[in-house]
Write a protein that holds these residues in place. Structure first.
Motif, PDB file in Angstrom:
ATOM      1  N   TYR A  68       0.814  -1.210   0.000  1.00 28.56           N
ATOM      2  CA  TYR A  68       0.000   0.000   0.000  1.00 28.56           C
ATOM      3  C   TYR A  68       0.852   1.267   0.000  1.00 28.56           C
ATOM      4  CZ  TYR A  68      -4.412  -2.428   0.343  1.00 28.56           C
ATOM      5  OH  TYR A  68      -5.504  -3.202   0.059  1.00 28.56           O
ATOM      6  N   SER A  69       2.037   1.206   0.589  1.00 24.75           N
ATOM      7  CA  SER A  69       2.934   2.356   0.541  1.00 24.75           C
ATOM      8  C   SER A  69       3.396   2.632  -0.886  1.00 24.75           C
ATOM      9  CB  SER A  69       4.155   2.116   1.430  1.00 24.75           C
ATOM     10  OG  SER A  69       3.783   2.018   2.766  1.00 24.75           O
ATOM     11  N   ILE A  70       3.722   1.583  -1.607  1.00 23.36           N
ATOM     12  CA  ILE A  70       4.142   1.748  -2.997  1.00 23.36           C
ATOM     13  C   ILE A  70       2.978   2.244  -3.849  1.00 23.36           C
ATOM     14  CG2 ILE A  70       4.962   0.501  -5.039  1.00 23.36           C
ATOM     15  CD1 ILE A  70       6.608  -1.245  -3.090  1.00 23.36           C
ATOM     16  N   LYS A  71       1.765   1.705  -3.601  1.00 24.91           N
ATOM     17  CA  LYS A  71       0.584   2.174  -4.327  1.00 24.91           C
ATOM     18  C   LYS A  71       0.329   3.648  -4.052  1.00 24.91           C
ATOM     19  CE  LYS A  71      -2.339  -1.893  -4.896  1.00 24.91           C
ATOM     20  NZ  LYS A  71      -3.660  -2.472  -4.539  1.00 24.91           N
ATOM     21  N   ALA A  72       0.474   4.059  -2.794  1.00 28.22           N
ATOM     22  CA  ALA A  72       0.257   5.465  -2.444  1.00 28.22           C
ATOM     23  C   ALA A  72       1.264   6.359  -3.151  1.00 28.22           C
ATOM     24  CB  ALA A  72       0.355   5.650  -0.928  1.00 28.22           C
ATOM     25  N   ARG A  73       2.513   5.927  -3.202  1.00 29.84           N
ATOM     26  CA  ARG A  73       3.529   6.723  -3.891  1.00 29.84           C
ATOM     27  C   ARG A  73       3.249   6.798  -5.393  1.00 29.84           C
ATOM     28  NH1 ARG A  73       9.835   6.635  -2.578  1.00 29.84           N
ATOM     29  NH2 ARG A  73       8.974   7.750  -0.828  1.00 29.84           N
ATOM     30  N   ASP A  74       2.835   5.684  -5.988  1.00 27.78           N
ATOM     31  CA  ASP A  74       2.512   5.689  -7.421  1.00 27.78           C
ATOM     32  C   ASP A  74       1.342   6.612  -7.721  1.00 27.78           C
ATOM     33  OD1 ASP A  74       4.527   3.903  -7.940  1.00 27.78           O
ATOM     34  OD2 ASP A  74       3.216   2.140  -8.046  1.00 27.78           O
ATOM     35  N   GLN A  75       0.288   6.529  -6.919  1.00 30.94           N
ATOM     36  CA  GLN A  75      -0.875   7.375  -7.153  1.00 30.94           C
ATOM     37  C   GLN A  75      -0.549   8.846  -6.926  1.00 30.94           C
ATOM     38  OE1 GLN A  75      -3.658   6.371  -8.553  1.00 30.94           O
ATOM     39  NE2 GLN A  75      -2.801   4.302  -8.599  1.00 30.94           N
ATOM     40  N   LYS A  76       0.336   9.118  -5.986  1.00 33.77           N
ATOM     41  CA  LYS A  76       0.722  10.503  -5.731  1.00 33.77           C
ATOM     42  C   LYS A  76       1.495  11.074  -6.915  1.00 33.77           C
ATOM     43  CE  LYS A  76       3.615  11.154  -2.373  1.00 33.77           C
ATOM     44  NZ  LYS A  76       4.263  11.404  -1.074  1.00 33.77           N
ATOM     45  N   THR A  77       2.364  10.264  -7.516  1.00 31.48           N
ATOM     46  CA  THR A  77       3.119  10.758  -8.683  1.00 31.48           C
ATOM     47  C   THR A  77       2.229  10.893  -9.911  1.00 31.48           C
ATOM     48  OG1 THR A  77       3.810   8.512  -9.233  1.00 31.48           O
ATOM     49  CG2 THR A  77       5.325   9.836  -7.904  1.00 31.48           C
ATOM     50  N   GLN A  78       1.139  10.114  -9.981  1.00 32.22           N
ATOM     51  CA  GLN A  78       0.210  10.232 -11.102  1.00 32.22           C
ATOM     52  C   GLN A  78      -0.792  11.359 -10.897  1.00 32.22           C
ATOM     53  OE1 GLN A  78      -1.578   6.402 -11.651  1.00 32.22           O
ATOM     54  NE2 GLN A  78       0.300   5.483 -12.425  1.00 32.22           N
ATOM     55  N   GLY A  79      -0.829  11.921  -9.704  1.00 31.31           N
ATOM     56  CA  GLY A  79      -1.711  13.049  -9.443  1.00 31.31           C
ATOM     57  C   GLY A  79      -3.066  12.670  -8.874  1.00 31.31           C
ATOM     58  N   ASN A  80      -3.319  11.418  -8.613  1.00 33.17           N
ATOM     59  CA  ASN A  80      -4.589  10.968  -8.037  1.00 33.17           C
ATOM     60  C   ASN A  80      -4.466  10.998  -6.513  1.00 33.17           C
ATOM     61  OD1 ASN A  80      -7.016   9.823  -7.430  1.00 33.17           O
ATOM     62  ND2 ASN A  80      -6.731   8.008  -8.714  1.00 33.17           N
ATOM     63  N   GLN A  85      -4.424   8.990  -0.901  1.00 31.62           N
ATOM     64  CA  GLN A  85      -4.758   9.140   0.521  1.00 31.62           C
ATOM     65  C   GLN A  85      -5.356   7.858   1.082  1.00 31.62           C
ATOM     66  OE1 GLN A  85      -4.137  11.883   2.519  1.00 31.62           O
ATOM     67  NE2 GLN A  85      -4.704  10.457   4.138  1.00 31.62           N
ATOM     68  N   GLU A  86      -6.189   7.177   0.292  1.00 30.80           N
ATOM     69  CA  GLU A  86      -6.770   5.910   0.750  1.00 30.80           C
ATOM     70  C   GLU A  86      -5.689   4.850   0.942  1.00 30.80           C
ATOM     71  OE1 GLU A  86      -9.796   4.736  -1.983  1.00 30.80           O
ATOM     72  OE2 GLU A  86     -10.940   6.589  -1.720  1.00 30.80           O
ATOM     73  N   CYS A  87      -4.774   4.745   0.000  1.00 27.10           N
ATOM     74  CA  CYS A  87      -3.683   3.773   0.130  1.00 27.10           C
ATOM     75  C   CYS A  87      -2.760   4.146   1.282  1.00 27.10           C
ATOM     76  CB  CYS A  87      -2.900   3.687  -1.177  1.00 27.10           C
ATOM     77  SG  CYS A  87      -3.823   2.943  -2.523  1.00 27.10           S
ATOM     78  N   SER A  88      -2.563   5.434   1.488  1.00 30.40           N
ATOM     79  CA  SER A  88      -1.725   5.900   2.592  1.00 30.40           C
ATOM     80  C   SER A  88      -2.343   5.526   3.936  1.00 30.40           C
ATOM     81  CB  SER A  88      -1.537   7.410   2.493  1.00 30.40           C
ATOM     82  OG  SER A  88      -0.858   7.907   3.612  1.00 30.40           O
ATOM     83  N   ASP A  89      -3.654   5.684   4.053  1.00 29.24           N
ATOM     84  CA  ASP A  89      -4.332   5.314   5.303  1.00 29.24           C
ATOM     85  C   ASP A  89      -4.226   3.816   5.572  1.00 29.24           C
ATOM     86  OD1 ASP A  89      -5.050   7.934   5.734  1.00 29.24           O
ATOM     87  OD2 ASP A  89      -7.069   7.704   4.896  1.00 29.24           O
ATOM     88  N   LYS A  90      -4.411   3.015   4.532  1.00 29.97           N
ATOM     89  CA  LYS A  90      -4.284   1.566   4.709  1.00 29.97           C
ATOM     90  C   LYS A  90      -2.852   1.186   5.094  1.00 29.97           C
ATOM     91  CE  LYS A  90      -8.019   0.208   1.651  1.00 29.97           C
ATOM     92  NZ  LYS A  90      -8.389  -0.497   0.424  1.00 29.97           N
ATOM     93  N   ALA A  91      -1.870   1.806   4.451  1.00 26.43           N
ATOM     94  CA  ALA A  91      -0.472   1.527   4.790  1.00 26.43           C
ATOM     95  C   ALA A  91      -0.179   1.908   6.233  1.00 26.43           C
ATOM     96  CB  ALA A  91       0.464   2.278   3.846  1.00 26.43           C
TER      97      ALA A  91
END
Length: 144
Positions: A68-80, A85-91
């Motif tokens: 989930y940390s990697i997903k949060a970083r990927d989504q943050k770089t894509q602008g979503n 934030q949802e992936c960050s909370d789960k992480a």
């Protein structure tokens, strides 16, 4: 030294006292605090997830936090930012669970060792673990 003796390009000319203008007021927005609900970008907790993945990692909680940390970083770089934030909370919650477990296991081991040593110190005689009553005597250690 005289500034007129040097040939500066027009965009690099040093400022003289007459060319300096007072700057207007600058406003810095200090809202948010690093990953909160404000306008700041969500945190990804990647370092914490790596530490939890490498240490004990009960039920793959640290590995799930890392995913989930990697997903949060990927989504943050894509602008979503909403999905980030949802992936960050789960992480964050997987990291909290993994860190709690990582602290609980050694603490329980130390408590069990201390209880065993105290119980052995107060018992009379020695135990013959390989004799006839060895297992029964050993199990008496854990009965209250």
């Amino acid at each position: 030294m005289d500034n007129h003796s040097y040939n500066y390009p027009s965009d690099c000319a040093p400022l003289t006292k007459s060319a300096r203008k007072p700057a207007g007021s600058t406003v810095v927005n200090m809202a948010g605090g690093g990953g909160g609900e404000g306008t700041c970008e969500p945190r990804d907790y990647l370092v914490w997830s790596l530490c939890n993945t490498l240490y004990v990692n009960f039920c793959c909680l640290g590995f799930m936090a890392l995913i989930y940390s990697i997903k949060a970083r990927d989504q943050k770089t894509q602008g979503n930012l909403q999905l980030a934030q949802e992936c960050s909370d789960k992480a964050k919650w997987y990291n909290i669970l993994a860190a709690g477990w990582n602290l609980l296991v050694p603490l329980l081991a130390v408590v069990m060792l201390v209880l065993l040593l105290v119980h052995l110190g107060t018992s009379q005689g020695s135990f013959d673990f390989f004799g006839e009553d060895g297992f029964q005597n050993f199990m008496k250690l854990f009965s209250w």
